[in-house]
Design an enzyme around this catalytic site. Structure first.
Site, PDB file in Angstrom:
ATOM      1  N   GLU A   1       0.833  -1.210   0.000  1.00 54.93           N
ATOM      2  CA  GLU A   1       0.000   0.000   0.000  1.00 54.93           C
ATOM      3  C   GLU A   1       0.864   1.255   0.000  1.00 54.93           C
ATOM      4  OE1 GLU A   1      -2.897   1.378   0.136  1.00 54.93           O
ATOM      5  OE2 GLU A   1      -4.399  -0.174   0.432  1.00 54.93           O
TER       6      GLU A   1
ATOM      7  N   ARG B   1      -8.446   0.326  12.308  1.00 57.25           N
ATOM      8  CA  ARG B   1      -7.047   0.602  12.003  1.00 57.25           C
ATOM      9  C   ARG B   1      -6.979   1.705  10.950  1.00 57.25           C
ATOM     10  NH1 ARG B   1      -5.708  -0.964   6.847  1.00 57.25           N
ATOM     11  NH2 ARG B   1      -6.432  -2.958   6.016  1.00 57.25           N
TER      12      ARG B   1
ATOM     13  N   ASN C   1      -5.818   3.371   7.410  1.00 61.86           N
ATOM     14  CA  ASN C   1      -5.630   2.934   6.038  1.00 61.86           C
ATOM     15  C   ASN C   1      -5.472   4.184   5.170  1.00 61.86           C
ATOM     16  OD1 ASN C   1      -5.708   0.592   4.210  1.00 61.86           O
ATOM     17  ND2 ASN C   1      -7.483   1.628   3.297  1.00 61.86           N
TER      18      ASN C   1
ATOM     19  N   GLU D   1     -14.046  -4.556   7.952  1.00 63.87           N
ATOM     20  CA  GLU D   1     -14.260  -3.949   6.625  1.00 63.87           C
ATOM     21  C   GLU D   1     -15.747  -3.780   6.305  1.00 63.87           C
ATOM     22  OE1 GLU D   1     -11.828  -5.658   3.528  1.00 63.87           O
ATOM     23  OE2 GLU D   1     -10.006  -5.224   4.666  1.00 63.87           O
TER      24      GLU D   1
ATOM     25  N   ASN E   1      -9.928   5.292   1.856  1.00 62.10           N
ATOM     26  CA  ASN E   1      -8.901   4.973   0.874  1.00 62.10           C
ATOM     27  C   ASN E   1      -8.354   6.211   0.171  1.00 62.10           C
ATOM     28  OD1 ASN E   1      -7.477   2.598   0.236  1.00 62.10           O
ATOM     29  ND2 ASN E   1      -9.393   1.475   0.140  1.00 62.10           N
TER      30      ASN E   1
ATOM     31  N   ASP F   1      -9.802   2.026  -4.951  1.00 55.54           N
ATOM     32  CA  ASP F   1      -8.937   1.916  -3.777  1.00 55.54           C
ATOM     33  C   ASP F   1      -8.066   3.169  -3.677  1.00 55.54           C
ATOM     34  OD1 ASP F   1      -6.952   0.848  -1.904  1.00 55.54           O
ATOM     35  OD2 ASP F   1      -7.937  -1.059  -2.212  1.00 55.54           O
TER      36      ASP F   1
HETATM   37  C1  BGC Z   1      -7.311  -1.966   2.404  1.00 53.96           C
HETATM   38  C2  BGC Z   1      -7.781  -3.392   2.456  1.00 53.96           C
HETATM   39  C3  BGC Z   1      -9.155  -3.472   1.864  1.00 53.96           C
HETATM   40  C4  BGC Z   1      -9.161  -2.881   0.501  1.00 53.96           C
HETATM   41  C5  BGC Z   1     -10.534  -2.881  -0.091  1.00 53.96           C
HETATM   42  C6  BGC Z   1      -7.325  -1.496   0.997  1.00 53.96           C
HETATM   43  O1  BGC Z   1      -6.890  -0.170   0.916  1.00 53.96           O
HETATM   44  O2  BGC Z   1      -6.028  -1.833   2.951  1.00 53.96           O
HETATM   45  O3  BGC Z   1      -7.793  -3.850   3.773  1.00 53.96           O
HETATM   46  O4  BGC Z   1      -9.589  -4.815   1.807  1.00 53.96           O
HETATM   47  O5  BGC Z   1      -8.639  -1.574   0.511  1.00 53.96           O
HETATM   48  O6  BGC Z   1     -10.618  -2.085  -1.199  1.00 53.96           O
HETATM   49 CA    CA Z   2      -5.544   1.512  -0.574  1.00 50.94          CA
END
Ligand code: BGC
Ligand code: CA
Length: 297
Positions: A21, A104, A106, A125, A152, A202
């Site tokens: 990531e 968490r 992200n 999620e 995201n 994402d």
């Molecule tokens: C997250 C994942 C998630 C995914 C879904 C990512 O940015 O880190 O945990 O499953 O996005 O799109």
């Molecule tokens: Ca991502």
């Protein structure tokens, strides 16, 4: 018409992440940095020397930005913290969600003013238990968006008037009016809807013509969009399903770096996509990025 571009896609280094990531090009040091969220690792690769360095932070890590002093500022499992680039030492600053152990961090990024934005998500999620926070230069933290499921992609328009944002399960890209001087965002508009068959939006970056580049989780691709006309312009196909994020790097910001994941893949799926979890690069991709904003230290 969407152009499906058959560009050469290379694996940067023989290494696969569980959940790769947050790629960021450190222009001063000519290094591509990315993270493995679940393993709690920061990777740094020097394309010129062909060397890989890994920092272990011993907790999940959701995003990193480069500070003006060269160290990292990160959104970790336990909140915001600085990471010494040489020793790997973590110095925690604060945790806006110490009451939410099932969340968490992200993805996060610095805005054009150097504030650090980072979002959270529930580990399941599924629940809309996440939020987007901003850490100001004086380390104060404010909540800017609530009710997020998987926080995201983030990007800011070239004129610094708009901030773009993705909450993955919505399948949408939203645009907010962004006030650079105060860091406030408002007047949310949905500008792009990703068709379900193309996977989930994402991570995201923006090029020097103001076009958005979106990674597709379970979608085997990265796509380029015009946020004003809402038109899809390009698609780059990848040999892996779980494409997590992308950024431009290289001396002239013309190499497109793309992260991916292998978490959740069955043995059979892994055999079909052995490169899952790799960091990919499309060198001289024909587009140019914008330098990443840094956190002032
Ligand atoms: C997250 C994942 C998630 C995914 C879904 C990512 O940015 O880190 O945990 O499953 O996005 O799109
Ligand atoms: Ca991502």
């Amino acid at each position: 018409m969407v152009k499906t571009t058959q560009l050469q896609i290379d694996v940067v280094v023989e290494h696969t992440c569980l959940l790769g990531e947050g790629p960021v090009w450190d222009a001063k040091r000519k290094v591509i940095c990315w993270i493995d969220i679940l393993k709690g690792e920061i990777h740094e690769y020097l394309p010129e020397q062909k060397t890989l360095k890994t920092i272990q932070v011993n907790q999940m890590i959701g995003s990193i930005v480069v500070c003006t002093n060269g160290n990292f500022l990160a959104a970790l499992q336990n909140g915001f913290g600085f990471i010494d680039r040489t020793s790997g030492e973590v110095r925690m600053i604060s945790d806006p969600e110490d009451h939410l152990p099932n969340n968490r961090f992200n993805e996060g990024k610095c805005d054009p003013e150097g504030r650090f934005w980072a979002g959270t998500m529930s580990l399941s999620e599924k629940d809309p238990a996440g939020s987007v926070y901003v850490m100001e230069k004086d380390f104060s933290v404010k909540k800017r968006i609530e009710g997020v499921t998987i926080s995201n992609g983030m990007a800011w328009s070239r004129d610094h008037q708009t901030s773009y944002y993705i909450d993955t399960p919505t399948l949408e890209v939203a645009a907010y009016d962004y006030d650079k001087s105060t860091g406030h965002i408002n007047n949310k508009k949905v500008i792009i809807k990703i068709p379900k068959e193309d996977g989930y939006p994402d991570g995201m970056t923006i090029d020097n013509e103001g076009m958005l580049w979106i990674a597709h989780w379970d979608g085997w691709q990265v796509t380029q969009w015009n946020p004003d006309t809402k038109e899809k312009l390009h698609r780059i196909q990848l040999p892996v399903a779980k494409v997590t994020s992308c950024t431009f790097g290289g001396e002239t910001l013309e190499d497109l770096y793309i992260t991916s994941a292998k978490k959740g893949l069955t043995e059979e799926e892994l055999q079909k996509q052995p490169l899952a979890g790799s960091l990919f690069v499309v060198r001289d991709c024909g587009f140019k990025g914008m330098p990443a904003f840094e956190f002032e230290t």
